[in-house]
Design an enzyme around this catalytic site. Structure first.
Site, PDB file in Angstrom:
ATOM      1  N   ASP A  22       5.813  -1.777  -6.290  1.00  0.00           N
ATOM      2  CA  ASP A  22       5.516  -1.296  -7.376  1.00  0.00           C
ATOM      3  C   ASP A  22       6.696  -1.125  -8.512  1.00  0.00           C
ATOM      4  OD1 ASP A  22       3.841  -0.648  -5.326  1.00  0.00           O
ATOM      5  OD2 ASP A  22       4.382   1.613  -5.296  1.00  0.00           O
ATOM      6  N   GLU A 222      -2.663   6.585  -4.402  1.00  0.00           N
ATOM      7  CA  GLU A 222      -0.921   6.393  -4.575  1.00  0.00           C
ATOM      8  C   GLU A 222      -0.605   6.319  -5.806  1.00  0.00           C
ATOM      9  OE1 GLU A 222      -0.126   3.870  -0.649  1.00  0.00           O
ATOM     10  OE2 GLU A 222      -0.722   2.747  -2.224  1.00  0.00           O
TER      11      GLU A 222
HETATM   12  C1  FRU Z   1       2.185   1.745  -3.341  1.00  0.00           C
HETATM   13  C2  FRU Z   1       3.038   2.042  -2.215  1.00  0.00           C
HETATM   14  C3  FRU Z   1       3.230   3.559  -2.432  1.00  0.00           C
HETATM   15  C4  FRU Z   1       4.829   3.792  -1.704  1.00  0.00           C
HETATM   16  C5  FRU Z   1       5.373   2.225  -1.839  1.00  0.00           C
HETATM   17  C6  FRU Z   1       6.193   1.770  -0.661  1.00  0.00           C
HETATM   18  O1  FRU Z   1       2.089   0.326  -3.461  1.00  0.00           O
HETATM   19  O2  FRU Z   1       2.246   2.093  -0.970  1.00  0.00           O
HETATM   20  O3  FRU Z   1       2.672   4.358  -2.131  1.00  0.00           O
HETATM   21  O4  FRU Z   1       5.498   4.478  -2.394  1.00  0.00           O
HETATM   22  O5  FRU Z   1       4.350   1.461  -2.041  1.00  0.00           O
HETATM   23  O6  FRU Z   1       6.848   0.596  -0.892  1.00  0.00           O
END
Ligand code: FRU
Length: 523
Positions: A22, A222
């Protein structure tokens, strides 16, 4: 490093090496666009989550910077990982982190604690707990200090959701002008709830409200993102847009991650979706992108007032993200997208356009051609190479014996066209599609070689307009005025550089095509 490895994106950001997911902490400050991102300093699979960092003056040319937040205890004994979050420039020094007039950049992120422990602040956390913490930088994002005296600043999920401490994450923080407060939007991922908080100083947070579950609830929720925009042509009406990642549970025809949005109102406390944005069946949704590779979309904080909202997404999918055949890095970001709201057929629609700086790498190798009628079958085109931007438009029609049932441009094709990616329109179903079934290497995941589609009606002139960004390992399609988007990775052979038009079952009328070559943004 010259960024010329097989599949290396030429005008999309990717880290020189290692795993990325992300975007986190998109903030514009001091004439610089910062892009922080989930990063594993140790390899090309997820782990040791840290915040990588890159900067840009224009959102197209990026320079990778040293890791901003390195997992605590890395490499021997990681006791805290820095998950997804966001960042702001605290220009009024509400946090008090600023020293001698220097504006602090403040990042808010999820602390993921692999082991139970007592923290320097004296707070106790359980194994696998997720809490929200802050850190600040006094050198424009180069180095960061975690706020150990008080972290985490949001310790536990609000009651009655205390049991959800392993699924409480992804704070998106922004300044709410009307109430003169900071707002942070988090998720209780497994409950499909957004939890909203507010603060005067970024340090002490109080619970404001919760939202959800609504619409798509297939997997976990998320990476929430909340921002305000005027409606084009009605500048006094402003609406709020809430964007959420879903994993798994993306749009119809995809497997794995996807992104949905809600248009509504937000008063600094509660987000209320417009009634026509809530679908009673809890299945359908407003899809931000109808392809498989657009996730964790986040918007920029700190853009000059009056600028459009700009979003960047992770151009990958948890279904196969860890097995895509790239090395020594994994994952790229989408082309930055400028968002706007516009009334289309009486309903407010969310439109996406490429942020204009892509033009800075467009070169003069331009192909321009129009056809009164493109005949049935295939029409050859000069090779556009491996990285280019297409504008393709043509007349829509209803079914008729002499007219095409589908019309597409094949890109990244081998000379025998056994390998090709098709981007086109189905006149019968009125859908844009991306067909990556024969696009190249798909051996790493059985769901990869698929066909994706998105509904699109013709514009007022009864035409279909498509913009397509092709890079060494991706295609991004924006249809109409940007009311649909389809993003997909592809892994073609390096010498698959051919293109052609394909009109099936009949002719396609009034076709206009323009292809601009794209140079590398790395050189
Ligand atoms: C989304 C996620 C988020 C988390 C991150 C961990 O892609 O699962 O919810 O904070 O990646 O790398």
């Amino acid at each position: 490093l010259n960024y010329t490895e097989p599949y290396r994106p030429q005008y999309h950001f990717s880290p020189a090496e290692n795993w990325m997911n992300d975007p986190a902490g998109l903030v514009y400050y001091n004439e610089t666009y910062h892009l922080f991102f989930q990063y594993n300093p140790a390899g090309i699979e997820w782990g040791n989550m840290s915040w990588g960092h890159a900067t840009s003056k224009d959102l197209t040319h990026w320079e990778e910077r040293p890791v901003a937040l390195l997992a605590r205890g890395y490499p021997e004994n990681v006791t805290e990982m820095y998950f997804t979050g966001s960042a702001v420039a605290d220009v009024n020094n509400t946090s008090g982190f600023g020293v001698d007039g220097k504006v602090p950049l403040v990042a808010m992120y999820t602390s993921m604690y692999p082991v139970a422990q007592e923290l320097p602040s004296g707070k106790n956390v359980l194994a696998e707990q997720q809490s929200q913490s802050i850190a600040y930088s006094l050198d424009d994002g180069e180095t960061w200090t975690t706020y150990d005296a008080e972290n985490p600043v949001i310790h536990n999920p609000p009651s009655p959701y205390g049991a959800e401490f392993e699924n409480f994450r992804d704070p998106f923080v922004f300044w709410h002008e009307d109430t003169q407060k900071w707002v942070a939007v988090t998720v209780l991922a497994s409950l499909h709830k957004v939890v909203i908080w507010s603060s005067d100083n970024l340090k002490e947070w109080s619970l404001a409200s919760e939202f959800g579950p609504y619409n798509a609830v297939g997997g976990v929720w998320e990476c929430p993102n909340l921002f305000q925009m005027p409606i084009k042509g009605h500048p006094s009406i402003k609406k709020w847009v809430l964007v959420l990642g879903l994993n798994p549970g993306g749009p119809p025809g995809t497997v794995g991650s996807g992104t949905q949005y809600f248009i509504g109102d937000f008063d600094g406390t509660a987000f209320k979706a417009d009634p026509d944005n809530i679908h009673a069946d809890n299945k359908s949704a407003n899809w931000m992108d109808w392809g498989p590779d657009f996730y964790a979309a986040a918007s920029y904080n700190g853009l000059p007032a009056g600028d459009d909202v700009v979003q960047i997404a992770w151009m990958n999918n948890w279904q196969y993200g860890a097995t895509i055949p790239t090395s020594p890095w994994r994952s790229a970001m989408s082309v930055p997208r400028q968002l706007s709201l516009k009334k289309v057929n009486g309903k407010v629609a969310l439109l996406q356009q490429p942020q204009h700086s892509w033009r800075s790498v467009a070169n003069h190798q331009t192909l321009k051609h129009s056809w009164k009628s493109v005949s049935k079958g295939s029409t050859s085109l000069d090779s556009p190479g491996k990285a280019f931007k297409i504008d393709l438009s043509f007349a829509d029609h209803d079914s008729d014996k002499s007219l095409a049932s589908t019309f597409a441009i094949a890109v990244r094709a081998s000379s025998d066209f056994k390998q090709e990616t098709l981007v086109g329109y189905n006149f019968t179903s009125k859908e844009v599609f991306v067909d990556r079934r024969n696009s190249g290497d798909g051996s790493f995941d059985k769901t990869f070689a698929s066909l994706y589609h998105a509904p699109l009606s013709a514009n007022a002139d009864k035409r279909i307009n498509l913009q397509v960004f092709v890079d060494w390992s991706s295609v991004e399609v924006l249809g109409g005025q940007g009311e649909v988007s389809l993003t997909a990775q592809i892994f073609p052979e390096g010498n698959s550089t051919e293109a052609r038009l394909v009109s099936t079952d009949g002719v396609t009328q009034d076709v206009r095509l323009r292809i601009s070559g794209m140079d590398s943004a790395w050189h």
